[in-house]
Design a protein around this motif. Structure first.
Motif, PDB file in Angstrom:
ATOM      1  N   GLU A  59       0.831  -1.209   0.000  1.00  0.00           N
ATOM      2  CA  GLU A  59       0.000   0.000   0.000  1.00  0.00           C
ATOM      3  C   GLU A  59       0.866   1.261   0.000  1.00  0.00           C
ATOM      4  OE1 GLU A  59      -3.758  -1.987   2.385  1.00  0.00           O
ATOM      5  OE2 GLU A  59      -3.085  -0.007   3.037  1.00  0.00           O
ATOM      6  N   TRP A  60       1.972   1.220   0.757  1.00  0.00           N
ATOM      7  CA  TRP A  60       2.882   2.373   0.752  1.00  0.00           C
ATOM      8  C   TRP A  60       3.461   2.575  -0.638  1.00  0.00           C
ATOM      9  CZ3 TRP A  60       2.884   6.261   3.772  1.00  0.00           C
ATOM     10  CH2 TRP A  60       2.677   6.133   5.149  1.00  0.00           C
ATOM     11  N   GLU A  61       3.783   1.464  -1.321  1.00  0.00           N
ATOM     12  CA  GLU A  61       4.345   1.557  -2.677  1.00  0.00           C
ATOM     13  C   GLU A  61       3.339   2.191  -3.636  1.00  0.00           C
ATOM     14  OE1 GLU A  61       7.551  -2.137  -2.441  1.00  0.00           O
ATOM     15  OE2 GLU A  61       5.527  -2.501  -3.202  1.00  0.00           O
ATOM     16  N   GLN A  62       2.062   1.819  -3.456  1.00  0.00           N
ATOM     17  CA  GLN A  62       1.029   2.400  -4.326  1.00  0.00           C
ATOM     18  C   GLN A  62       0.902   3.904  -4.076  1.00  0.00           C
ATOM     19  OE1 GLN A  62      -2.444   0.087  -3.378  1.00  0.00           O
ATOM     20  NE2 GLN A  62      -1.634  -1.740  -4.373  1.00  0.00           N
ATOM     21  N   VAL A  63       0.923   4.281  -2.794  1.00  0.00           N
ATOM     22  CA  VAL A  63       0.820   5.706  -2.443  1.00  0.00           C
ATOM     23  C   VAL A  63       1.998   6.475  -3.034  1.00  0.00           C
ATOM     24  CG1 VAL A  63       0.981   7.350  -0.507  1.00  0.00           C
ATOM     25  CG2 VAL A  63      -0.560   5.397  -0.341  1.00  0.00           C
ATOM     26  N   LEU A  64       3.193   5.927  -2.865  1.00  0.00           N
ATOM     27  CA  LEU A  64       4.388   6.616  -3.374  1.00  0.00           C
ATOM     28  C   LEU A  64       4.332   6.761  -4.889  1.00  0.00           C
ATOM     29  CD1 LEU A  64       7.122   7.932  -2.902  1.00  0.00           C
ATOM     30  CD2 LEU A  64       8.186   5.673  -2.962  1.00  0.00           C
ATOM     31  N   ALA A  65       3.915   5.697  -5.589  1.00  0.00           N
ATOM     32  CA  ALA A  65       3.847   5.751  -7.057  1.00  0.00           C
ATOM     33  C   ALA A  65       2.882   6.859  -7.500  1.00  0.00           C
ATOM     34  CB  ALA A  65       3.407   4.400  -7.603  1.00  0.00           C
ATOM     35  N   ARG A  66       1.775   6.966  -6.798  1.00  0.00           N
ATOM     36  CA  ARG A  66       0.780   7.991  -7.138  1.00  0.00           C
ATOM     37  C   ARG A  66       1.347   9.396  -6.925  1.00  0.00           C
ATOM     38  NH1 ARG A  66      -5.487   7.591  -5.482  1.00  0.00           N
ATOM     39  NH2 ARG A  66      -6.176   8.558  -7.389  1.00  0.00           N
ATOM     40  N   CYS A  67       2.024   9.573  -5.794  1.00  0.00           N
ATOM     41  CA  CYS A  67       2.647  10.876  -5.494  1.00  0.00           C
ATOM     42  C   CYS A  67       3.710  11.190  -6.534  1.00  0.00           C
ATOM     43  CB  CYS A  67       3.306  10.866  -4.110  1.00  0.00           C
ATOM     44  SG  CYS A  67       2.161  10.750  -2.748  1.00  0.00           S
ATOM     45  N   ASP A 113       4.688  15.879   1.742  1.00  0.00           N
ATOM     46  CA  ASP A 113       4.721  15.241   3.066  1.00  0.00           C
ATOM     47  C   ASP A 113       4.371  13.761   2.960  1.00  0.00           C
ATOM     48  OD1 ASP A 113       5.547  16.563   5.332  1.00  0.00           O
ATOM     49  OD2 ASP A 113       3.750  17.806   5.445  1.00  0.00           O
ATOM     50  N   CYS A 114       3.354  13.481   2.159  1.00  0.00           N
ATOM     51  CA  CYS A 114       2.877  12.117   1.956  1.00  0.00           C
ATOM     52  C   CYS A 114       3.978  11.278   1.282  1.00  0.00           C
ATOM     53  CB  CYS A 114       1.628  12.207   1.082  1.00  0.00           C
ATOM     54  SG  CYS A 114       0.782  10.688   0.900  1.00  0.00           S
ATOM     55  N   ALA A 115       4.630  11.856   0.254  1.00  0.00           N
ATOM     56  CA  ALA A 115       5.709  11.155  -0.449  1.00  0.00           C
ATOM     57  C   ALA A 115       6.875  10.895   0.505  1.00  0.00           C
ATOM     58  CB  ALA A 115       6.172  11.990  -1.642  1.00  0.00           C
ATOM     59  N   MET A 116       7.153  11.876   1.375  1.00  0.00           N
ATOM     60  CA  MET A 116       8.240  11.712   2.355  1.00  0.00           C
ATOM     61  C   MET A 116       7.919  10.564   3.320  1.00  0.00           C
ATOM     62  SD  MET A 116       9.430  14.438   5.210  1.00  0.00           S
ATOM     63  CE  MET A 116      10.915  14.312   6.159  1.00  0.00           C
ATOM     64  N   ASP A 117       6.691  10.544   3.824  1.00  0.00           N
ATOM     65  CA  ASP A 117       6.273   9.462   4.741  1.00  0.00           C
ATOM     66  C   ASP A 117       6.404   8.099   4.073  1.00  0.00           C
ATOM     67  OD1 ASP A 117       5.658  11.182   6.756  1.00  0.00           O
ATOM     68  OD2 ASP A 117       3.504  11.230   6.358  1.00  0.00           O
ATOM     69  N   ALA A 118       5.942   8.032   2.805  1.00  0.00           N
ATOM     70  CA  ALA A 118       5.996   6.760   2.075  1.00  0.00           C
ATOM     71  C   ALA A 118       7.446   6.312   1.924  1.00  0.00           C
ATOM     72  CB  ALA A 118       5.332   6.910   0.700  1.00  0.00           C
ATOM     73  N   CYS A 119       8.329   7.241   1.543  1.00  0.00           N
ATOM     74  CA  CYS A 119       9.743   6.895   1.365  1.00  0.00           C
ATOM     75  C   CYS A 119      10.371   6.426   2.676  1.00  0.00           C
ATOM     76  CB  CYS A 119      10.521   8.096   0.832  1.00  0.00           C
ATOM     77  SG  CYS A 119      10.132   8.471  -0.869  1.00  0.00           S
ATOM     78  N   ILE A 120      10.021   7.075   3.782  1.00  0.00           N
ATOM     79  CA  ILE A 120      10.583   6.665   5.082  1.00  0.00           C
ATOM     80  C   ILE A 120      10.111   5.249   5.410  1.00  0.00           C
ATOM     81  CG2 ILE A 120      10.489   7.113   7.590  1.00  0.00           C
ATOM     82  CD1 ILE A 120      10.593  10.129   6.898  1.00  0.00           C
ATOM     83  N   ASN A 121       8.822   4.985   5.181  1.00  0.00           N
ATOM     84  CA  ASN A 121       8.299   3.652   5.453  1.00  0.00           C
ATOM     85  C   ASN A 121       8.910   2.585   4.559  1.00  0.00           C
ATOM     86  OD1 ASN A 121       6.014   3.342   7.553  1.00  0.00           O
ATOM     87  ND2 ASN A 121       5.760   5.381   6.675  1.00  0.00           N
ATOM     88  N   LEU A 122       9.270   3.000   3.347  1.00  0.00           N
ATOM     89  CA  LEU A 122       9.868   2.046   2.397  1.00  0.00           C
ATOM     90  C   LEU A 122      11.402   2.080   2.448  1.00  0.00           C
ATOM     91  CD1 LEU A 122       7.441   2.815  -0.564  1.00  0.00           C
ATOM     92  CD2 LEU A 122       7.509   0.700   0.779  1.00  0.00           C
ATOM     93  N   GLU A 123      11.921   2.863   3.408  1.00  0.00           N
ATOM     94  CA  GLU A 123      13.370   2.986   3.622  1.00  0.00           C
ATOM     95  C   GLU A 123      14.122   3.483   2.389  1.00  0.00           C
ATOM     96  OE1 GLU A 123      14.891  -0.521   5.566  1.00  0.00           O
ATOM     97  OE2 GLU A 123      13.307  -0.484   7.065  1.00  0.00           O
ATOM     98  N   CYS A 124      13.467   4.381   1.643  1.00  0.00           N
ATOM     99  CA  CYS A 124      14.137   5.044   0.510  1.00  0.00           C
ATOM    100  C   CYS A 124      14.631   6.390   1.032  1.00  0.00           C
ATOM    101  CB  CYS A 124      13.167   5.286  -0.654  1.00  0.00           C
ATOM    102  SG  CYS A 124      12.352   3.807  -1.217  1.00  0.00           S
TER     103      CYS A 124
END
Ligand SMILES: [Zn+2]
Length: 255
Positions: A128-136, A159-170
């Motif tokens: 789900e985080w990957e989907q959010v990041l791709a959309r952002c 902010d949303c893209a930053m959160d997604a990247c942190i969760n995905l360790e990017c």
């Protein structure tokens, strides 16, 4: 009363780990609202801290914001009326301050970003985080040059893209988005605001993790200067901040 030198503690029944104006407990609603308040609420475990963020004169009313700041005047007015049944007439509302910057950029572009940001629910899995990041990523790249980072919906997307990247360790990409939020955060959270302190700390930690020690130290110092007022030196977040700041200073001394 000098800013940051006064706080009031209240034990809460509900544990809240982050500052969230929409979670303002009813006991704190005894204080009146201002969109430009002289006090803030931060949580420390089960305790709720009410802290002064401005110098306050004797007899001056203490105020907090019941709602988040990243809204236009009309949106704030609507939410305050819907949730608390009153109309705010603070100076920010009277002057409709920063409304133009908040909605800067092409309207059809930010409306699409607004819809996407409003649709995002807190992801529960890596997929789900990957989907959010791709959309952002898609929207941010297709809107390049058409929407300034100061547009509030663009800012929420960063902010949303930053959160997604942190969760995905990017980490590198997280720092890229996080750095872009700092200018707009300075604009919308001027003075002493807990959200800006926390954002600076997050960016500083990302810089530290990528061996950017002088930049990390500068960012962490900025976080410290705000956090000593908004959270106080005894707060656990402040202790964590000091620890990483000291590590950073120690590495720089050895270099
Ligand atoms: Zn107001």
């Amino acid at each position: 009363m000098i800013k940051g030198e006064w706080q009031w503690r209240l034990r809460c029944k509900v544990l809240s780990l982050s500052f969230s104006p929409s979670n303002t407990p009813h006991s704190m609603s005894l204080l009146n609202h201002s969109c430009d308040p002289n006090c803030v609420i931060v949580f420390e475990g089960y305790q709720l801290l009410l802290r002064s963020v401005r110098d306050i004169q004797i007899g001056e009313e203490l105020t907090i914001s019941y709602i988040e700041s990243l809204m236009t005047t009309s949106e704030r007015q609507k939410q305050l009326m819907r949730q608390y049944c009153f109309e705010c007439d603070c100076l920010l509302c009277q002057n409709q301050e920063k409304d133009a910057e908040k909605l800067d950029g092409e309207e059809h572009v930010w409306k699409e970003v607004k819809d996407v940001v409003n649709e995002v629910r807190y992801p529960k899995s890596k997929e789900e985080w990957e989907q959010v990041l791709a959309r952002c990523q898609n929207l941010l790249s297709s809107n390049r040059g058409r929407l300034p980072d100061t547009n509030i919906y663009q800012l929420k997307m960063l902010d949303c893209a930053m959160d997604a990247c942190i969760n995905l360790e990017c980490w590198e990409e997280a720092l890229y988005y996080g750095s872009r939020t700092l200018g707009p955060y300075r604009l919308y959270y001027p003075g002493f605001h807990p959200l800006r302190a926390v954002q600076l700390m997050r960016v500083g930690k990302l810089q530290y993790s990528q061996d950017m020690f002088p930049q990390a130290l500068e960012t962490l110092k900025q976080a410290y200067n705000i956090m000593k007022v908004t959270h106080g030196t005894d707060h656990s977040l402040m202790q964590a901040l000091l620890e990483i700041k000291e590590q950073c200073e120690a590495i720089m001394r050895m270099q």
